[in-house]
Design a protein around this motif. Sequence first.
Motif, PDB file in Angstrom:
ATOM      1  N   GLN A 177     -48.617 -52.036  26.845  1.00 19.52           N
ATOM      2  CA  GLN A 177     -48.910 -52.525  25.513  1.00 19.52           C
ATOM      3  C   GLN A 177     -50.392 -53.285  25.306  1.00 19.52           C
ATOM      4  OE1 GLN A 177     -45.563 -55.378  25.388  1.00 19.52           O
ATOM      5  NE2 GLN A 177     -44.141 -53.833  24.439  1.00 19.52           N
ATOM      6  N   LYS A 178     -50.668 -53.838  26.560  1.00 23.77           N
ATOM      7  CA  LYS A 178     -51.989 -54.388  26.503  1.00 23.77           C
ATOM      8  C   LYS A 178     -52.906 -53.358  26.461  1.00 23.77           C
ATOM      9  CE  LYS A 178     -55.004 -57.484  29.211  1.00 23.77           C
ATOM     10  NZ  LYS A 178     -55.083 -58.261  30.520  1.00 23.77           N
ATOM     11  N   GLU A 179     -52.782 -52.368  27.253  1.00 28.40           N
ATOM     12  CA  GLU A 179     -53.794 -51.240  27.142  1.00 28.40           C
ATOM     13  C   GLU A 179     -53.916 -50.780  25.619  1.00 28.40           C
ATOM     14  OE1 GLU A 179     -54.726 -47.025  29.418  1.00 28.40           O
ATOM     15  OE2 GLU A 179     -52.709 -47.632  29.342  1.00 28.40           O
ATOM     16  N   ALA A 180     -52.672 -50.602  24.897  1.00 33.26           N
ATOM     17  CA  ALA A 180     -52.936 -50.083  23.635  1.00 33.26           C
ATOM     18  C   ALA A 180     -53.373 -51.003  22.677  1.00 33.26           C
ATOM     19  CB  ALA A 180     -51.435 -49.882  23.118  1.00 33.26           C
ATOM     20  N   PHE A 181     -53.522 -52.368  22.808  1.00 31.73           N
ATOM     21  CA  PHE A 181     -54.199 -53.364  21.996  1.00 31.73           C
ATOM     22  C   PHE A 181     -55.588 -53.295  22.387  1.00 31.73           C
ATOM     23  CE2 PHE A 181     -50.292 -55.978  21.682  1.00 31.73           C
ATOM     24  CZ  PHE A 181     -50.129 -55.958  20.450  1.00 31.73           C
ATOM     25  N   VAL A 182     -56.087 -53.076  23.692  1.00 32.25           N
ATOM     26  CA  VAL A 182     -57.477 -52.999  23.956  1.00 32.25           C
ATOM     27  C   VAL A 182     -58.170 -51.967  23.575  1.00 32.25           C
ATOM     28  CG1 VAL A 182     -59.096 -52.764  26.014  1.00 32.25           C
ATOM     29  CG2 VAL A 182     -57.203 -54.568  25.989  1.00 32.25           C
TER      30      VAL A 182
ATOM     31  N   GLU B  78     -53.744 -38.774  20.468  1.00 34.23           N
ATOM     32  CA  GLU B  78     -53.497 -40.074  21.458  1.00 34.23           C
ATOM     33  C   GLU B  78     -54.036 -41.399  20.665  1.00 34.23           C
ATOM     34  OE1 GLU B  78     -55.383 -41.301  25.836  1.00 34.23           O
ATOM     35  OE2 GLU B  78     -55.995 -39.407  24.962  1.00 34.23           O
ATOM     36  N   GLN B  79     -55.178 -41.314  20.013  1.00 41.58           N
ATOM     37  CA  GLN B  79     -55.545 -42.513  19.508  1.00 41.58           C
ATOM     38  C   GLN B  79     -54.309 -43.036  18.335  1.00 41.58           C
ATOM     39  OE1 GLN B  79     -59.201 -40.968  17.651  1.00 41.58           O
ATOM     40  NE2 GLN B  79     -60.350 -42.224  19.315  1.00 41.58           N
ATOM     41  N   LYS B  80     -53.850 -42.148  17.737  1.00 42.02           N
ATOM     42  CA  LYS B  80     -52.760 -42.560  16.713  1.00 42.02           C
ATOM     43  C   LYS B  80     -51.467 -43.051  17.509  1.00 42.02           C
ATOM     44  CE  LYS B  80     -53.598 -39.469  12.745  1.00 42.02           C
ATOM     45  NZ  LYS B  80     -52.981 -38.414  11.833  1.00 42.02           N
ATOM     46  N   ALA B  81     -51.216 -42.334  18.832  1.00 39.53           N
ATOM     47  CA  ALA B  81     -50.289 -42.804  19.439  1.00 39.53           C
ATOM     48  C   ALA B  81     -50.442 -44.314  19.846  1.00 39.53           C
ATOM     49  CB  ALA B  81     -49.748 -42.011  20.615  1.00 39.53           C
ATOM     50  N   GLN B  82     -51.531 -44.689  20.214  1.00 38.00           N
ATOM     51  CA  GLN B  82     -52.209 -45.864  20.861  1.00 38.00           C
ATOM     52  C   GLN B  82     -52.211 -46.956  19.678  1.00 38.00           C
ATOM     53  OE1 GLN B  82     -54.105 -46.927  24.407  1.00 38.00           O
ATOM     54  NE2 GLN B  82     -52.193 -45.729  24.348  1.00 38.00           N
ATOM     55  N   LEU B  83     -52.486 -46.670  18.430  1.00 37.98           N
ATOM     56  CA  LEU B  83     -52.374 -47.589  17.202  1.00 37.98           C
ATOM     57  C   LEU B  83     -51.153 -47.444  17.006  1.00 37.98           C
ATOM     58  CD1 LEU B  83     -53.957 -48.835  14.902  1.00 37.98           C
ATOM     59  CD2 LEU B  83     -53.980 -46.533  13.782  1.00 37.98           C
ATOM     60  N   LYS B  84     -50.212 -46.770  16.990  1.00 34.43           N
ATOM     61  CA  LYS B  84     -48.844 -46.971  16.905  1.00 34.43           C
ATOM     62  C   LYS B  84     -48.090 -47.923  17.851  1.00 34.43           C
ATOM     63  CE  LYS B  84     -44.149 -44.649  16.100  1.00 34.43           C
ATOM     64  NZ  LYS B  84     -43.502 -43.220  16.121  1.00 34.43           N
ATOM     65  N   LEU B  85     -48.554 -47.921  19.087  1.00 32.29           N
ATOM     66  CA  LEU B  85     -47.752 -48.482  19.769  1.00 32.29           C
ATOM     67  C   LEU B  85     -48.297 -50.045  19.779  1.00 32.29           C
ATOM     68  CD1 LEU B  85     -46.043 -49.312  22.307  1.00 32.29           C
ATOM     69  CD2 LEU B  85     -48.171 -48.569  23.674  1.00 32.29           C
ATOM     70  N   ALA B  86     -49.631 -50.230  19.388  1.00 30.14           N
ATOM     71  CA  ALA B  86     -50.277 -51.589  19.218  1.00 30.14           C
ATOM     72  C   ALA B  86     -49.699 -52.175  17.964  1.00 30.14           C
ATOM     73  CB  ALA B  86     -51.668 -51.447  18.912  1.00 30.14           C
ATOM     74  N   ASN B  87     -49.414 -51.382  17.065  1.00 32.03           N
ATOM     75  CA  ASN B  87     -48.721 -51.815  15.641  1.00 32.03           C
ATOM     76  C   ASN B  87     -47.261 -52.597  15.863  1.00 32.03           C
ATOM     77  OD1 ASN B  87     -51.144 -51.455  14.078  1.00 32.03           O
ATOM     78  ND2 ASN B  87     -50.520 -49.280  13.381  1.00 32.03           N
ATOM     79  N   GLU B  88     -46.602 -51.545  16.529  1.00 35.78           N
ATOM     80  CA  GLU B  88     -45.207 -52.066  16.816  1.00 35.78           C
ATOM     81  C   GLU B  88     -45.041 -53.188  17.795  1.00 35.78           C
ATOM     82  OE1 GLU B  88     -43.645 -48.546  18.724  1.00 35.78           O
ATOM     83  OE2 GLU B  88     -42.945 -47.472  16.647  1.00 35.78           O
ATOM     84  N   THR B  89     -45.835 -53.550  18.652  1.00 33.94           N
ATOM     85  CA  THR B  89     -45.841 -54.526  19.360  1.00 33.94           C
ATOM     86  C   THR B  89     -46.277 -55.572  18.665  1.00 33.94           C
ATOM     87  OG1 THR B  89     -46.475 -52.777  21.344  1.00 33.94           O
ATOM     88  CG2 THR B  89     -46.672 -55.354  21.712  1.00 33.94           C
ATOM     89  N   PHE B  90     -47.247 -55.592  18.004  1.00 31.94           N
ATOM     90  CA  PHE B  90     -47.776 -56.638  17.258  1.00 31.94           C
ATOM     91  C   PHE B  90     -46.781 -57.158  16.214  1.00 31.94           C
ATOM     92  CE2 PHE B  90     -50.306 -58.951  13.943  1.00 31.94           C
ATOM     93  CZ  PHE B  90     -50.867 -59.877  14.740  1.00 31.94           C
ATOM     94  N   LYS B  91     -45.927 -56.239  15.650  1.00 34.36           N
ATOM     95  CA  LYS B  91     -45.109 -56.532  14.523  1.00 34.36           C
ATOM     96  C   LYS B  91     -43.866 -57.086  15.473  1.00 34.36           C
ATOM     97  CE  LYS B  91     -42.054 -54.763  11.018  1.00 34.36           C
ATOM     98  NZ  LYS B  91     -41.658 -53.601  10.284  1.00 34.36           N
TER      99      LYS B  91
END
Length: 308
Positions: free
Chosen positions: A150-155, A178-191
Amino acid sequence: MKKNLAIFIALVMMLSSVACGNKNDTNTPSEPSTSTSTSETTKPETPETPVATENLSLKFQNAINNAYSSEALKETIEVDPVVSGSTVAIHQYLVSLETATSTNIDTNKVFLTEGAKLYKSFAEQPLFTQEAPENPTDDDKAYFKELAEQKEAFVNTAKLLEELATKSGDVNLELTDEQKAQLKLANETFKSQSLSNIEMLFSTFMDSNGKAINPAVDLNAFAISMSMMNTRAHSVMILKPADGKEDFVYSVVENVVKNTQKSFEQYLQDQYEIAKNAKLEKLADGTIVLVMTESGEEVYNNIMEALK
């Protein structure tokens, strides 16, 4: 599923109230829309481009974030993430990038830049900096692996958003899978870690008669940093009540302070002192400011300077 739907509806209502509620700010960013295109050859619907560099909630959000900017405060205060009406708008915009079905994506520098700062700061929160035990169990290993991802996705997403912001206005930006996957994980975690707290936070803000604040009705803009732990008296809020709601909102925040003081009076003396020294002010324009945290005097002065 019902709970998630309720949270989503509440977020949409809050976004709508922030986008439309501040009638004196004609440059408030318009509400972002999500992409609905299903054709690879048709450009997807994209967020409307806001014309302002900030709206009122964003100003409040930055005022709280910047109040802890000195190194001395960073070292002494455990700062909880700030949630605001602007946070909701930024998240909705980033979700629209995540779900875009084409590489032709209209971008807006304001939301991209603020989204990058938001996710970069979230990656630095205590949740993601805690250390694993010396002899971790399998559950511990799985938990800390998830946190690391999750942290890696945010960074990584913050870096991506910064890059996109430099190209804002170019409609030929390409996002890899891959960028969309990272953005999706960051968005889901932040929510799950931040945005979902908004509904829970406001459900606890009640006056002495048990009436809670409904942000969609009672507020034009807001920014809040509040501890979810019952061992800390940390509440920093900047609220702009809707017309005619000034006294009610003030009474609710005043009651929050009183209840916090009562809860710590016989519990943790250091936190009781923080609560007892809370600063609650109603400004000339109706804005309500509460600072109840460590180094409260400095934090309050920094916020007041930012709101001038």
